[in-house]
Design an enzyme around this catalytic site. Structure first.
Site, PDB file in Angstrom:
ATOM      1  N   VAL A   1       0.847  -1.195   0.000  1.00 35.93           N
ATOM      2  CA  VAL A   1       0.000   0.000   0.000  1.00 35.93           C
ATOM      3  C   VAL A   1       0.886   1.251   0.000  1.00 35.93           C
ATOM      4  CG1 VAL A   1      -1.817   1.252   1.218  1.00 35.93           C
ATOM      5  CG2 VAL A   1      -1.808  -1.259   1.226  1.00 35.93           C
ATOM      6  N   LYS A   2       0.667   2.078  -1.028  1.00 39.13           N
ATOM      7  CA  LYS A   2       1.486   3.288  -1.198  1.00 39.13           C
ATOM      8  C   LYS A   2       0.749   4.457  -0.555  1.00 39.13           C
ATOM      9  CE  LYS A   2       4.232   5.201  -5.016  1.00 39.13           C
ATOM     10  NZ  LYS A   2       4.270   5.325  -6.472  1.00 39.13           N
ATOM     11  N   VAL A   3       1.418   5.103   0.386  1.00 38.12           N
ATOM     12  CA  VAL A   3       0.779   6.137   1.211  1.00 38.12           C
ATOM     13  C   VAL A   3       1.601   7.420   1.139  1.00 38.12           C
ATOM     14  CG1 VAL A   3       0.008   6.678   3.564  1.00 38.12           C
ATOM     15  CG2 VAL A   3       0.029   4.298   2.795  1.00 38.12           C
TER      16      VAL A   3
END
Ligand code: G3P
Length: 221
Positions: free
Chosen positions: A86-88
């Site tokens: 998950v890219k945050v």
């Protein structure tokens, strides 16, 4: 150094994967939108296709910017495939969400990183990857490679486990410089990856070998 491809284009992902040196994929909302991907179902289906092509970490970016929403969206993305990371974004709620994902066994890539201080926060929150944007730093007359060196030095001194994922790569030379500077991963469009193959002396040398080879008659193959 691991090689990721920075695109949502399936044909380019396949081409890089067929070279046999691809370790993963990164995407972002701009890259997904460029491929015409629309709606939650469209996004999920597209990530499934990418995961079917590449056996490695696939970064899927959240659009939410508030903690609760980031967590909700991130959980949905992580459920698509075990390889989803998950890219945050590097914002206050993003850091908080990265810590939540770390505590709940979900891998993250902290994106939009432009300083060593931001990279320290991402590592403290337990991100698997931190993504400094080399090309965009260079665009602003700063030195992106210098930032990679600085983060690499801090992470080594402090024993942080977060991997430096050099992003916003614009050239083959960037890739070489990132390897030299201590990046663990380089995510690049297809062109700079293929550009690494090129050298005029290779072409000249091969032409000569082929010419001389003809004088030998039939080849073993
Ligand atoms: O995935 C993020 C990053 O690689 C963006 O690159 O070329 O838009 O600065 P660029």
């Amino acid at each position: 150094m691991k090689f990721f491809i920075d695109t949502a284009n399936l044909a380019q992902i396949k081409e890089a994967n067929e070279l046999g040196i691809l370790d993963g994929v990164t995407t972002n909302p701009s890259l997904m939108s460029k491929e015409g991907i629309k709606g939650e179902e469209g996004v999920i289906e597209h990530y499934k296709k990418i995961c079917d092509i590449v056996d490695g970490d696939i970064s899927a970016e959240v659009l939410a910017t508030e903690f609760d929403k980031i967590v909700e969206e991130g959980k949905k993305l992580a459920a698509i495939h075990p390889n989803i990371v998950v890219k945050v974004p590097m914002i206050k709620d993003g850091v908080k969400a990265i810590k939540w994902f770390t505590d709940n066994g979900i891998a993250t890539n902290c994106t939009l990183v432009f300083s060593a201080g931001q990279a320290i926060l991402a590592a403290k929150a337990g991100a698997r990857y931190v993504s400094p944007f080399i090309g965009r730093i260079d665009d602003g007359n700063w030195d992106g490679i210098q930032l990679i060196e600085q983060i690499a030095s801090i992470y080594t001194i402090q024993g942080f486990q977060t991997q430096i994922l050099a992003a916003s790569i614009r050239s083959s030379l960037h890739i070489v410089k990132c390897a030299e500077a201590g990046a663990h991963v380089c995510t690049c469009p297809l062109e700079p990856i293929m550009g690494l193959l090129k050298h005029p002396l290779t072409d000249i040398g091969l032409a000569k070998f082929l010419e001389d080879g003809k004088k030998m008659g039939s080849a073993i193959a």
